[in-house]
Write an enzyme that holds these catalytic residues in place. Sequence first.
Site, PDB file in Angstrom:
ATOM      1  CG  ASP A  58     -33.884  24.726 -22.797  1.00 56.72           C
ATOM      2  OD1 ASP A  58     -33.505  25.247 -23.862  1.00 56.72           O
ATOM      3  OD2 ASP A  58     -33.097  24.270 -21.947  1.00 56.72           O
ATOM      4  CG  ASP A 265     -31.043  27.313 -25.972  1.00 59.63           C
ATOM      5  OD1 ASP A 265     -32.135  27.176 -25.394  1.00 59.63           O
ATOM      6  OD2 ASP A 265     -29.972  26.863 -25.522  1.00 59.63           O
TER       7      ASP A 265
END
Length: 399
Positions: A58, A265
Amino acid sequence: MGHLACAYLLSAGFIAAAAAQVPDGAIFVPLIRNEALTAYYAELAVGTPPQSAFLKIDTGSPTYSLQAKSNPACERADRPCDLFGSFDNTTSSTSSYRGTGFSDQLSTHGSGDYLEDTVTIGGVTTENLYFGYLLRYGFPERAPVPAATILGLSLPCNATTCGGDGPYMLQQLYDAGTIDHMAVSIYHGRDEVNATGSMVLGGYYDKAKVGGELFTVEMTNPFNSTLSNGQTNSANVTALEVNVDGNVTTRLFGEKDVGVPVLLDNGVANWYLPSSITDLIYPALGGIIGGFNPSHQAQPISCDNLDPNIAKGSVTVEFGTSGSIEVPLSALVTKFADDNCVTFVYTRGETEINIFGDPFLRSVYSIFDQQRLTVTMARVRYTDEVELVAIPEGGFRAQ
């Protein structure tokens, strides 16, 4: 379970292929996808004897944690923690307690304690790393199924510095001397069920995956919480250009040559775009079957659009005068194992352009330099070849 096992065998092959050429100061880490095709995972081995867990990578989060085997969510009848693994600190002879107060700051409000233990990633072992230990969910009903914790690859920032003493993997690996530079380079692989990607931790990148000219942009000021939410890995986007069978529409954002901040992201499965852009993309993909449904993460479309001769065109993202990335419309179509297709392009309000997730990042080879606070990008080249080369001395420079 079957998909994870198959992908893991592929990831083991990647380790074997790359091991001979991984220099000191770098770690080569295979990545696999989940069955829902919504996330990418890296394997960690933690403790003595080592316990295996797959963590969701992430770039939009800074911390990392292990799922506690004692988490009540793991003991449900559907056993949500079994697939990606959990950790039992009571069976590790090298585990030590670091304190309470951990929070993963995600929508499920995972929380718990801090532990310290030996951690292996990409075949490289580092002692005395500390991490969150997820003992509970504030919203158990939102717990992901199957459940996995986060391997954060950004850094949190205050008014003057980023990182520091915390459960931040890149920072800790650098402080321990395991990697020689606080950077991560990411290749997501093809948008296919059994595709295997990879990432490089440290001051190296995989030149074999670079399919175009590299360009570098400065991260949106991470010390400004208004612009970047007080963390790294955002960059300013100045324009989106949609080409549908030769008809081009361009939308500009922010001040000229400045743009607006967007978080890159890969912890998000969607590419969130303004409705003026998706109103062009959806028809070019043959339309959403049944119409757009905001409660669905993925929108069903015809698999015919995997063919670039049918989905003719592209979406180009411009990062000021530094460079741009072109994403073919056909690359916005994801095919599941059951032969159904969706797009993870998700429409938002006209002023909402703040997160670019996996559908964009799959078309990019990206280098997130947490020391120089830059993002270096190029059009991706899909290949199993591996060629690790050093990031230039002093880092890539923003144009």
